[in-house]
Design an enzyme around this catalytic site. Structure first.
Site, PDB file in Angstrom:
ATOM      1  N   GLU A   1      38.028 131.274  10.067  1.00  0.00           N
ATOM      2  CA  GLU A   1      37.876 132.242  11.157  1.00  0.00           C
ATOM      3  C   GLU A   1      38.413 131.641  12.470  1.00  0.00           C
ATOM      4  O   GLU A   1      37.674 131.440  13.434  1.00  0.00           O
ATOM      5  CB  GLU A   1      36.420 132.699  11.241  1.00  0.00           C
ATOM      6  CG  GLU A   1      36.010 133.421   9.957  1.00  0.00           C
ATOM      7  CD  GLU A   1      34.607 134.008   9.966  1.00  0.00           C
ATOM      8  OE1 GLU A   1      33.939 133.978  11.010  1.00  0.00           O
ATOM      9  OE2 GLU A   1      34.175 134.483   8.897  1.00  0.00           O
TER      10      GLU A   1
ATOM     11  N   HIS B   1      23.878 145.012   1.013  1.00  0.00           N
ATOM     12  CA  HIS B   1      24.299 143.809   1.717  1.00  0.00           C
ATOM     13  C   HIS B   1      23.509 142.620   1.203  1.00  0.00           C
ATOM     14  O   HIS B   1      22.276 142.645   1.191  1.00  0.00           O
ATOM     15  CB  HIS B   1      24.078 143.982   3.229  1.00  0.00           C
ATOM     16  CG  HIS B   1      24.563 142.807   4.025  1.00  0.00           C
ATOM     17  ND1 HIS B   1      23.795 142.157   4.952  1.00  0.00           N
ATOM     18  CD2 HIS B   1      25.758 142.143   4.005  1.00  0.00           C
ATOM     19  CE1 HIS B   1      24.491 141.161   5.487  1.00  0.00           C
ATOM     20  NE2 HIS B   1      25.677 141.137   4.931  1.00  0.00           N
ATOM     21  N   HIS B   2      24.224 141.616   0.717  1.00  0.00           N
ATOM     22  CA  HIS B   2      23.596 140.387   0.227  1.00  0.00           C
ATOM     23  C   HIS B   2      24.099 139.217   1.061  1.00  0.00           C
ATOM     24  O   HIS B   2      25.106 138.591   0.718  1.00  0.00           O
ATOM     25  CB  HIS B   2      23.949 140.136  -1.244  1.00  0.00           C
ATOM     26  CG  HIS B   2      23.352 141.139  -2.191  1.00  0.00           C
ATOM     27  ND1 HIS B   2      23.621 141.119  -3.544  1.00  0.00           N
ATOM     28  CD2 HIS B   2      22.502 142.163  -1.997  1.00  0.00           C
ATOM     29  CE1 HIS B   2      22.953 142.108  -4.140  1.00  0.00           C
ATOM     30  NE2 HIS B   2      22.272 142.761  -3.215  1.00  0.00           N
ATOM     31  N   GLU B   3      23.450 138.944   2.168  1.00  0.00           N
ATOM     32  CA  GLU B   3      23.771 137.731   2.932  1.00  0.00           C
ATOM     33  C   GLU B   3      23.071 136.571   2.232  1.00  0.00           C
ATOM     34  O   GLU B   3      21.868 136.642   1.977  1.00  0.00           O
ATOM     35  CB  GLU B   3      23.294 137.869   4.379  1.00  0.00           C
ATOM     36  CG  GLU B   3      23.442 136.606   5.233  1.00  0.00           C
ATOM     37  CD  GLU B   3      24.876 136.080   5.286  1.00  0.00           C
ATOM     38  OE1 GLU B   3      25.753 136.805   5.748  1.00  0.00           O
ATOM     39  OE2 GLU B   3      25.104 134.924   4.844  1.00  0.00           O
TER      40      GLU B   3
ATOM     41  N   HIS C   1      32.338 138.400   2.405  1.00  0.00           N
ATOM     42  CA  HIS C   1      32.594 137.826   3.739  1.00  0.00           C
ATOM     43  C   HIS C   1      32.324 136.324   3.683  1.00  0.00           C
ATOM     44  O   HIS C   1      31.555 135.866   2.840  1.00  0.00           O
ATOM     45  CB  HIS C   1      31.700 138.498   4.777  1.00  0.00           C
ATOM     46  CG  HIS C   1      32.251 139.821   5.225  1.00  0.00           C
ATOM     47  ND1 HIS C   1      32.450 140.145   6.542  1.00  0.00           N
ATOM     48  CD2 HIS C   1      32.677 140.890   4.507  1.00  0.00           C
ATOM     49  CE1 HIS C   1      32.958 141.366   6.628  1.00  0.00           C
ATOM     50  NE2 HIS C   1      33.095 141.849   5.405  1.00  0.00           N
ATOM     51  N   GLU C   2      32.945 135.585   4.583  1.00  0.00           N
ATOM     52  CA  GLU C   2      32.890 134.107   4.579  1.00  0.00           C
ATOM     53  C   GLU C   2      33.164 133.607   3.153  1.00  0.00           C
ATOM     54  O   GLU C   2      32.541 132.677   2.661  1.00  0.00           O
ATOM     55  CB  GLU C   2      31.541 133.560   5.067  1.00  0.00           C
ATOM     56  CG  GLU C   2      31.198 133.906   6.466  1.00  0.00           C
ATOM     57  CD  GLU C   2      30.663 135.323   6.585  1.00  0.00           C
ATOM     58  OE1 GLU C   2      31.189 136.053   7.428  1.00  0.00           O
ATOM     59  OE2 GLU C   2      29.757 135.689   5.845  1.00  0.00           O
TER      60      GLU C   2
ATOM     61  N   GLU D   1      36.831 139.207   3.581  1.00  0.00           N
ATOM     62  CA  GLU D   1      37.064 138.959   4.996  1.00  0.00           C
ATOM     63  C   GLU D   1      37.992 137.744   5.124  1.00  0.00           C
ATOM     64  O   GLU D   1      39.161 137.839   5.337  1.00  0.00           O
ATOM     65  CB  GLU D   1      35.723 138.739   5.688  1.00  0.00           C
ATOM     66  CG  GLU D   1      35.838 138.558   7.188  1.00  0.00           C
ATOM     67  CD  GLU D   1      34.529 138.070   7.798  1.00  0.00           C
ATOM     68  OE1 GLU D   1      34.179 138.560   8.873  1.00  0.00           O
ATOM     69  OE2 GLU D   1      33.869 137.174   7.219  1.00  0.00           O
TER      70      GLU D   1
ATOM     71  N   GLU E   1      34.215 141.432  14.312  1.00  0.00           N
ATOM     72  CA  GLU E   1      32.975 140.862  14.853  1.00  0.00           C
ATOM     73  C   GLU E   1      33.233 139.951  16.065  1.00  0.00           C
ATOM     74  O   GLU E   1      32.418 139.885  16.972  1.00  0.00           O
ATOM     75  CB  GLU E   1      32.195 140.120  13.766  1.00  0.00           C
ATOM     76  CG  GLU E   1      32.945 138.951  13.148  1.00  0.00           C
ATOM     77  CD  GLU E   1      32.244 138.380  11.911  1.00  0.00           C
ATOM     78  OE1 GLU E   1      31.239 138.931  11.461  1.00  0.00           O
ATOM     79  OE2 GLU E   1      32.732 137.353  11.397  1.00  0.00           O
TER      80      GLU E   1
HETATM   81  C1  NOJ Z   1      29.102 137.595   8.968  1.00  0.00           C
HETATM   82  C2  NOJ Z   1      29.805 138.801   8.473  1.00  0.00           C
HETATM   83  O1  NOJ Z   1      31.194 138.690   8.606  1.00  0.00           O
HETATM   84  C3  NOJ Z   1      29.262 139.983   9.237  1.00  0.00           C
HETATM   85  O2  NOJ Z   1      29.984 141.158   8.895  1.00  0.00           O
HETATM   86  C4  NOJ Z   1      27.792 140.119   8.958  1.00  0.00           C
HETATM   87  O3  NOJ Z   1      27.269 141.155   9.760  1.00  0.00           O
HETATM   88  C5  NOJ Z   1      27.038 138.836   9.272  1.00  0.00           C
HETATM   89  N1  NOJ Z   1      27.700 137.712   8.690  1.00  0.00           N
HETATM   90  C6  NOJ Z   1      25.607 138.870   8.757  1.00  0.00           C
HETATM   91  O4  NOJ Z   1      25.595 138.875   7.364  1.00  0.00           O
HETATM   92 CA    CA Z   2      32.505 136.589   9.204  1.00  0.00          CA
END
Ligand code: NOJ
Ligand code: CA
Length: 686
Positions: A186, A388-390, A468-469, A487, A493
């Site tokens: 990033e 969403h799975h963070e 993402h990431e 991503e 963001e």
């Molecule tokens: C980074 C992600 O790119 C973003 O889209 C997300 O909202 C946050 N992490 C939280 O998971």
């Molecule tokens: Ca990100």
């Protein structure tokens, strides 16, 4: 008979018709070579006096890659580098086509020549180790990989590093982001002479002084570590594999193949994007049925968190409450969006989730989020929630919940789950069955296996994944179509936070670097043009619209707050109209980091859409409409920067929406404001 002669014989038996080796003897100074279908690109493989293998690439007689080394270091065995000989080679031709289930193009042609070169180690103690280097030559570039066949003296390869080099034949200009830095991929693109490139990520793009463009990346990164490029000296780059926590960067039992190293070669920047090398070097789909996924646009409880208006965690600012999500569903239904992403819906956000995801539960909503009610309400309105799975980088913790989490998502009507790996580079948490904890890299061998575990588990529950990431995209969407987007670059963001915000040239950089890898969930459409604390983002409204055409993804977000769209009903019509699935894509013009214009034809109707984005300079582009069907009249619905539009002033919102009739014989003049763009729908008239 000596082993290398046997090997030589074997090669001719396997590939008799096209065998193409200059028969030298055991000293190993043979050359193997092949040309692309149009004869312009040539690859040759040679060995030097010490038996070091080299490959070189020319195009129309002009050197592109000077003789560059091939080989491997191991952590538990001598390297494979010196004392190699070319035991045999063969070429074959293939010209086929295949269809993408969705994508930028429907039908992809795969027209290539394959050159297979067997390298055998000469050793006084027989028999030596052997590897095949397999090249695929297309008219627009080259891919090559190493294949380790089964053999008596190498059972498990513990790779310390690859010795693969890319000795660029000239100096020129390069566009890159740094490798191995804490913020993963990033970063903002930097533009330097090739001779000043440090350790960088791929896709890596460069331009020689005569205009030849090249892009180096990899395809089919499976059970292997991702490749950075390190400049050795001058214009010579070398592969550096991302580390692995176990010491070796890659550990593989034989037989196995490495990912493909890809080199796109084009006359200009648009030519880089037109290449299908990335997809063609991936295996055909392993997924029998993906008809349950439909490309679509979505909205979500998301931008407000990045503006600090809502929080992911529970409390007074919690965004994912039942009442609030209901409001988003209503907004989606009223405006024709099919998905509603909800972040912060589950248990686990209340602690220090950044880099510690061990509290996340992927099947347990927070008490103020009524999943059963909301999924039923969404269904009634023709909408699906997007999960969403963070993970906070806690990959093992996530793997333990994959089935539970995807079953829960499926039971609630979800067909898409966005995943996230928010932790610094090299900090993914892996916990082995014995409880020992390790730290892994986002593009390492461990991560490549993790992501395929997630994607294949998701497929069993008819869930598509948007990472993402994530690990870098290497075209695996062909083999695993439910890996729909990712991503792995700076998205919208950063315009929310502003440290710093993405500069106007950002997307013109993305297209010719990151986007060569595949779709990106960039999340455009912030028509308010405001980040956190009402700090403006560096764009005009017309550019926000153009991004839906310029930055491809089968899922595209309308990222702004629902209430922010109210004053922009005019421009918002383009977001409602624009599809996310295409039958054809044309890159009409472009220079890396300066500007680019795309025309894409919708999959499901005869309309074409155009998107042009520039950088900080005002620009005038002339675009012949020859892509339109001949003899047909279209209504061009034009969304252009106002004459006074400028990303640096209050006039960043200035936009003109106008209509005119056009045909394929017309040429349009596009005027892009500083930080601007233009979007056009060409509606086919009866
Ligand atoms: C980074 C992600 O790119 C973003 O889209 C997300 O909202 C946050 N992490 C939280 O998971
Ligand atoms: Ca990100």
């Amino acid at each position: 008979m000596p082993r290398f002669l046997l090997a030589l014989l074997a090669m001719f038996v396997t590939f008799p018709a096209l065998a193409q080796v200059e028969q030298q003897t055991s000293v190993g100074i043979a050359e193997a070579f092949a040309s692309s279908p149009d004869g312009q690109i040539k690859v040759s493989v040679t060995t030097d006096g010490d038996g070091r293998p080299y490959y070189a690439v020319t195009r129309a007689g002009k050197p592109i890659i000077r003789p560059s080394r091939l080989g491997f270091m191991f952590t538990d065995a001598p390297k494979i580098e010196r004392n190699m000989m070319i035991a045999g080679s063969s070429t074959s031709r293939s010209d086929t086509s295949w269809d993408q289930p969705w994508g930028e193009w429907k039908t992809i042609r795969d027209n290539h020549v394959e050159l297979r070169v067997r390298l055998v180690e000469k050793t006084p103690v027989a028999p030596g180790r052997e590897i095949d280097v397999v090249f695929r030559l297309f008219d627009d570039g080259v891919g090559f990989r190493y294949e380790f066949p089964e053999q008596p003296h190498l059972k498990t390869a513990r790779i310390g590093d690859e010795l693969t080099e890319f000795d660029l034949a000239e100096n020129g200009t390069a566009w890159w982001i740094p490798g191995s830095e804490w913020n993963r991929d990033e970063y903002l693109w930097q533009k330097t002479p090739i001779t000043e490139v440090p350790l960088v990520h791929t896709p890596f793009t460069a331009k020689f002084d005569d205009g030849t463009h090249i892009a180096i990346h990899e395809a089919a990164l499976v059970d292997y570590s991702g490749m950075w490029l390190q400049r050795v000296d001058g214009t010579k780059l070398k592969a550096v594999l991302e580390p692995g926590a176990d010491g070796a960067k890659v550990t593989r039992a034989l037989p196995f193949n490495t990912p493909w190293r890809t080199i796109i070669i084009a006359d200009d920047a648009p030519g880089l994007y037109r290449s299908h090398i990335e997809l063609n070097l991936n295996e055909p789909s392993k997924e029998a049925d993906v008809s349950w996924f439909q490309p679509a646009k979505y909205v979500g409880v998301w931008w407000a968190m990045h503006l600090d208006k809502y929080s992911w965690n529970t409390g007074p600012k919690h965004g994912a409450t039942t009442a609030n999500v209901k409001r988003y569903i209503d907004f989606a239904a009223a405006n024709g969006f099919k998905g509603v992403l909800v972040e912060g819906w589950n248990v686990g956000w209340d602690g220090n989730w950044f880099a510690n995801g061990n509290d996340f539960d992927f099947a347990r909503p927070t008490p103020d989020f009524d999943m059963a009610y909301l999924s039923a309400y969404a269904k009634k309105k023709g909408i699906r929630l997007i999960g969403h799975h963070e993970t906070g980088g806690s990959t093992t913790h996530y793997e333990q919940q994959l089935d539970k989490g995807f079953a829960f998502a499926q039971a609630n009507g979800e067909h898409v789950v966005k995943t996230g790996y928010v932790t610094d580079a090299g900090q993914l948490e892996r916990v082995d069955p014995d409880g020992k904890t390790f730290r892994e890299w986002h593009d390492g061998q461990y991560a490549s296996n993790h992501h395929l575990k997630v994607v294949t588990a998701a497929y069993r529950y008819q869930i598509a994944i948007d990472t993402h990431e994530s690990i870098k995209d290497t075209g695996l969407r062909r083999t695993y179509p439910n890996w729909i987007s990712s991503e792995h670059a700076r998205g919208m963001e950063y315009n929310g936070w502003g440290n710093p915000k993405n500069p106007p040239e950002h997307e013109a950089n993305l297209v010719f670097t990151r986007m060569l890898a595949g779709p990106m969930d960039f999340t455009p459409g912030v028509l308010s043009l405001m980040g956190k604390g009402d700090k403006p983002i560096q764009s005009t409204i017309a550019k926000q619209l153009a991004l839906y055409v310029v930055v491809y993804s089968p899922v595209q977000m309308a990222a702004d707050l629902p209430e922010n769209y109210a004053p922009y009903a005019g421009p918002m019509q383009f977001i409602k109209d624009v599809p996310t699935d295409w039958v054809d894509t044309r890159v009409l013009n472009g220079e890396v980091g300066d500007y680019v214009t795309f025309a894409r034809q919708a999959r499901n109707d005869p309309d074409w859409y155009l998107g042009a984005v520039g950088d900080e300079q005002a620009r005038v582009l002339s675009v012949p409409l020859t892509f339109l069907a001949p003899g047909k009249t279209y209504e061009a619905q034009i969304y252009r920067d106002g004459d006074d539009a400028d990303y640096r002033t209050e006039k960043r919102h200035s936009i003109v929406i106008e209509k005119r009739k056009v045909t394929a014989g017309d040429t349009l003049t596009l005027r892009l404001a500083p930080g601007g763009g233009q979007a056009i729908r060409f509606k086919a008239l009866k």
